[in-house]
Design a protein around this motif. Structure first.
Motif, short mmCIF file in Angstrom:
data_model
loop_
_atom_site.label_atom_id
_atom_site.label_comp_id
_atom_site.label_asym_id
_atom_site.label_seq_id
_atom_site.Cartn_x
_atom_site.Cartn_y
_atom_site.Cartn_z
N GLY A 32 21.06 83.37 -32.98
CA GLY A 32 21.64 82.83 -32.50
C GLY A 32 22.71 81.56 -33.32
N THR A 36 23.29 76.09 -31.16
CA THR A 36 21.98 76.94 -29.79
C THR A 36 21.01 76.33 -29.74
OG1 THR A 36 23.76 79.02 -30.36
CG2 THR A 36 22.21 79.25 -28.87
N ASN A 37 20.47 76.26 -27.86
CA ASN A 37 19.28 75.63 -27.87
C ASN A 37 18.12 76.35 -28.74
OD1 ASN A 37 20.22 73.62 -25.96
ND2 ASN A 37 20.20 75.45 -24.09
#
Length: 148
Positions: A32, A36-37
Motif C-alpha cells: 500500500g 496507509t496503516n
C-alpha cells in the motif's frame, strides 16, 4: 542428541523470513501507499530517501545502489530462511546485514531508530538461529541424508 529446538527454530526462521520479505514488500509498494496503516515507505523513492539519511556520505546514485543491494539481500535471506535452505549461512548473513543497519541507524538517527525497527532483536535472533544444530522442517534437513 535430542533436538529440543524443533518448534522454536521453525518459528524463528518464519518470523525472520517474513520480517525481511515484509520490508521488501513495503518499499516495493506492494503493501500500500505511504500513509496507509503500518506502511513505513510505500514506494521505492521514499525508501531511497530514508536510505540516504543512513548513508549521508554517499551521492544519490550510490544510495540507490546500496538500497538495491540491501533489498536484494533481504529478499534472498527472507526466502532462504522461510524454506530453510542454507539456513546457517542465511542466519549469519541476516545477523551481519542487520548489524550493519543497526550501526548506521544508531550513528545517523540515534539509538531509538534501531530499537523502533527491532533491528537489535532481528540481529540477535539471527545469531541465535545460526547456532542451532538441526533445522527441522527445512530443505537443509531433507537433503542432509542425501549429502552424507
Amino acid at each position: 542428541m535430542k533436538n529440543s529446538f524443533k518448534v522454536p527454530q521453525l518459528l524463528l526462521r518464519i518470523a525472520l523470513g517474513i520480517g525481511f520479505l515484509t520490508t521488501v514488500s513495503d518499499r516495493s509498494g506492494f503493501l500500500g501507499p505511504m500513509g496507509t496503516n503500518n506502511i513505513e515507505w510505500g514506494n521505492w523513492d521514499n525508501f531511497i530517501k530514508y536510505t540516504a539519511t543512513l548513508l549521508p556520505f554517499l551521492d544519490k546514485p550510490a544510495v540507490n545502489v546500496m538500497g538495491s543491494i540491501a533489498t536484494l539481500a533481504e529478499a534472498i535471506l527472507g526466502i532462504l530462511l522461510l524454506i530453510g535452505y542454507k539456513t546457517r549461512l542465511a542466519a549469519i548473513g541476516s545477523c551481519l546485514l542487520t548489524l550493519t543497519f543497526a550501526i548506521a541507524m544508531t550513528l545517523f538517527l540515534g539509538i531509538k531508530a534501531p530499537i523502533n525497527f527491532a533491528v537489535f532483536s532481528t540481529c540477535t535472533g539471527s545469531l541465535l538461529l545460526a547456532t542451532i544444530p538441526i533445522y527441522n522442517w527445512s530443505i537443509d534437513n531433507l537433503i542432509q541424508p542425501l549429502i552424507n
